[in-house]
Structures are given as C-alpha cells and as structure tokens.
Design an enzyme around this catalytic site. Structure first.
Site, PDB file in Angstrom:
ATOM      1  CG  ASP A 128      18.166  -5.651 -24.484  1.00  0.00           C
ATOM      2  OD1 ASP A 128      18.012  -5.096 -23.370  1.00  0.00           O
ATOM      3  OD2 ASP A 128      19.199  -5.504 -25.163  1.00  0.00           O
ATOM      4  CG  HIS A 166      14.810   3.191 -30.777  1.00  0.00           C
ATOM      5  ND1 HIS A 166      16.137   3.125 -31.117  1.00  0.00           N
ATOM      6  CD2 HIS A 166      14.453   4.501 -30.956  1.00  0.00           C
ATOM      7  CE1 HIS A 166      16.578   4.334 -31.474  1.00  0.00           C
ATOM      8  NE2 HIS A 166      15.579   5.183 -31.375  1.00  0.00           N
TER       9      HIS A 166
HETATM   10  N1  APR Z   1      30.645  -2.228 -24.613  1.00  0.00           N
HETATM   11  C1  APR Z   1      30.268  -0.958 -24.909  1.00  0.00           C
HETATM   12  N2  APR Z   1      30.092  -0.518 -26.164  1.00  0.00           N
HETATM   13  C2  APR Z   1      30.280  -1.397 -27.170  1.00  0.00           C
HETATM   14  C3  APR Z   1      30.670  -2.730 -26.945  1.00  0.00           C
HETATM   15  C4  APR Z   1      30.851  -3.151 -25.586  1.00  0.00           C
HETATM   16  N3  APR Z   1      31.231  -4.395 -25.265  1.00  0.00           N
HETATM   17  N4  APR Z   1      30.769  -3.343 -28.152  1.00  0.00           N
HETATM   18  C5  APR Z   1      30.458  -2.425 -29.082  1.00  0.00           C
HETATM   19  N5  APR Z   1      30.158  -1.239 -28.490  1.00  0.00           N
HETATM   20  C6  APR Z   1      29.773   0.026 -29.097  1.00  0.00           C
HETATM   21  C7  APR Z   1      30.277   0.260 -30.511  1.00  0.00           C
HETATM   22  O1  APR Z   1      31.592   0.801 -30.497  1.00  0.00           O
HETATM   23  C8  APR Z   1      29.241   1.247 -31.049  1.00  0.00           C
HETATM   24  O2  APR Z   1      29.637   2.596 -30.814  1.00  0.00           O
HETATM   25  O3  APR Z   1      28.364   0.057 -29.189  1.00  0.00           O
HETATM   26  C9  APR Z   1      27.989   0.930 -30.236  1.00  0.00           C
HETATM   27  C10 APR Z   1      26.883   0.249 -31.018  1.00  0.00           C
HETATM   28  O4  APR Z   1      26.401   1.091 -32.016  1.00  0.00           O
HETATM   29  P1  APR Z   1      25.188   0.652 -32.963  1.00  0.00           P
HETATM   30  O5  APR Z   1      25.408  -0.739 -33.450  1.00  0.00           O
HETATM   31  O6  APR Z   1      25.029   1.712 -33.976  1.00  0.00           O
HETATM   32  O7  APR Z   1      23.933   0.587 -31.955  1.00  0.00           O
HETATM   33  P2  APR Z   1      23.032   1.780 -31.398  1.00  0.00           P
HETATM   34  O8  APR Z   1      23.811   3.043 -31.298  1.00  0.00           O
HETATM   35  O9  APR Z   1      22.342   1.266 -30.207  1.00  0.00           O
HETATM   36  O10 APR Z   1      21.965   1.927 -32.582  1.00  0.00           O
HETATM   37  C11 APR Z   1      20.951   2.884 -32.460  1.00  0.00           C
HETATM   38  O11 APR Z   1      19.903   2.125 -34.468  1.00  0.00           O
HETATM   39  O12 APR Z   1      19.469   0.261 -35.725  1.00  0.00           O
HETATM   40  C12 APR Z   1      18.912   1.202 -34.889  1.00  0.00           C
HETATM   41  O13 APR Z   1      16.967   1.113 -33.609  1.00  0.00           O
HETATM   42  C13 APR Z   1      18.287   0.588 -33.670  1.00  0.00           C
HETATM   43  O14 APR Z   1      18.330   1.349 -31.393  1.00  0.00           O
HETATM   44  C14 APR Z   1      19.121   1.120 -32.540  1.00  0.00           C
HETATM   45  C15 APR Z   1      19.682   2.405 -33.101  1.00  0.00           C
END
Ligand code: APR
Length: 229
Positions: free
Chosen positions: A89, A104
């Site tokens: 985004d 990404h």
């Molecule tokens: N504020 C901060 N952190 C949060 C919140 C919030 N309100 N809500 C959830 N989280 C945290 C979760 O605890 C988790 O550790 O955000 C994290 C999200 O993790 P993922 O869903 O695994 O996302 P991300 O780490 O960005 O994924 C990495 O994986 O699927 C691929 O390419 C995609 O860029 C992405 C990559």
C-alpha cells in the site's frame, strides 16, 4: 541529524482497516499463497491473481493512513528518515513520508509480465487492472509486487540504508518472511533498535531489541514521547 530507519509490515496498516497476513482471520487464512502470490499462480490462472490484487488495490484506495503513518512522517521534522516497507500500500506516502522504499512492490503500479519487468512501472488508473492491459512490448501488465519465489530487487538498497541507521524502528511485522526479516540483523553496532508489535513474543525477537508491545499508533506515540522527542 540522526538517521532513523523504519522497517514496516502489515501491522502498521492494520489500524487503517487493512488485514494483516498471518494474524487470525488474516489474508493467508482466506487465500492460498500458491494460488495467488507466486509466479506459478500467474502461469496457471493469471485472472485469479489479477483479481486478488485488484481487490487489494480497491481496498487500499478506500482506506486512509492512520496515526502511526502520520507519526512516522512527523519524525522527518527532527531526523533524517528512511522508511523500508514490506507493504504494497501507499499509506506511508499519503501520510507524508518522503523516502519510502517498497521492498515488495507498490500495488498502485503495474509492470510487464514479460522479460525486463523492472525497467518500467506504470501507474494504475483506478483499481482494476485487466488482462487486456498490455505493456508496450505486448505482454499483459501484472501488479508491481514481489511474489513468493521471486527475487527482491530492492534488497541491496534496503541493506545499505539499514547499515547507516542510528535508530531502527521495526513496526508491525511478524519477521517470518525472508530476505526482508534478515534486515534486523544488518544494523551497525551502535544502532538503537526497537520493535513495536502488540502480538509478537519477546523470545522470537533478537535480544538486543527493545520490544514495545503496543499497537502501531500507541507504540509510535510512546516511542516519540519517551525516547525520541
Ligand atoms: N499494530 C502493530 N502491529 C500489529 C497490529 C497493530 N495494530 N496488528 C497486528 N500487528 C502485527 C502482528 O502481531 C504481526 O506480528 O503485525 C504483524 C503482521 O505480520 P504478517 O501478517 O506476517 O505481515 P508482514 O510481516 O508484513 O508479512 C511480510 O509476507 O505475505 C507476505 O509479502 C507479504 O509483505 C508481506 C510479508
């Protein structure tokens, strides 16, 4: 001015209403990665992949940056700031951050699905990219995102930025996806390191990081009031 590097993930956009990937109810519970986010998925069923990312783009256009994005942008009043985001985004930019590296990709753009994909990125008008939308070489346009199994072209640049960090703030990422997650180990020795995440476990993060176990907005507020400003 000190250098701050932000390494953000889906959690920074959660308070804007975009679901994360791996939390309960997250996107990877609703979709199979291998059907929508790999080169093989594009080969087998490009329309399904296109539709998946069109829906992501549609949602991103409907939401707004949240307090966390705005506080990160505000850091630029006192620090030299680089944001490295895993998010596709553009909410960091819309909140006012001026140096944003998309590890990404960026869903607001498309690229060729043929050879030479990284040469040109084309802004997508509205949210729907169609299979009949072609690059100048005649290949269908695909979303400008990095799929599982693809290389991460911005990784070297990200590593260079991390190597110059006085302060690193890791925010809203589960640190499950490599090579991005490896960046947390690439800081210089004197760097101050923080992780803001309400869900991550202390035992799952490197021991030299300070964990702020709060949401992105409350964690940023805490860090700015107590440590940075
Ligand atoms: N504020 C901060 N952190 C949060 C919140 C919030 N309100 N809500 C959830 N989280 C945290 C979760 O605890 C988790 O550790 O955000 C994290 C999200 O993790 P993922 O869903 O695994 O996302 P991300 O780490 O960005 O994924 C990495 O994986 O699927 C691929 O390419 C995609 O860029 C992405 C990559």
């Amino acid at each position: 001015m000190k250098n701050i590097v932000i390494l953000s993930g889906a959690g920074v956009s959660a308070e804007s209403g975009i679901s994360t990937f791996r939390d309960s109810g997250g996107l990877w519970e609703q979709y199979k990665i291998e059907e929508v986010a790999t080169p093989e998925a594009w080969e087998n069923n490009p329309q399904k992949v296109q539709t998946f990312y069109n829906l992501r783009r549609k949602q991103i256009l409907e939401v707004k940056p949240n307090e966390a994005h705005f506080l990160i942008a505000k850091l630029e009043s006192r620090f030299h700031v680089n944001v490295i985001t895993q998010n596709i985004d553009d909410l960091h930019e819309r909140a006012g951050s001026t140096n944003v590296l998309h590890l990404h990709g960026n869903i607001r753009y498309a690229k060729s699905s043929g050879p030479n994909q990284e040469v040109n990125y084309y802004p997508v008008e509205g949210w729907g990219l169609k299979m009949s939308d072609l690059c100048p070489d005649g290949y269908p346009l695909r979303p400008h995102v990095v799929w599982f199994g693809e290389s991460v072209p911005m990784m070297d640049k990200a590593a260079e930025l991390i190597a110059e960090a006085d302060i690193l703030i890791v925010i809203g990422t589960s640190l499950q996806v490599y090579p991005a997650a490896g960046l947390v180990y690439m800081t210089p020795r004197q760097c101050q390191k923080f992780i803001i995440d309400p869900g991550i476990n202390e035992r799952d993060i490197p021991s030299d990081y300070t964990l702020i176990k709060k949401s992105a907005s409350l964690g940023m507020k805490h860090l700015m009031e107590q440590v940075l400003f």
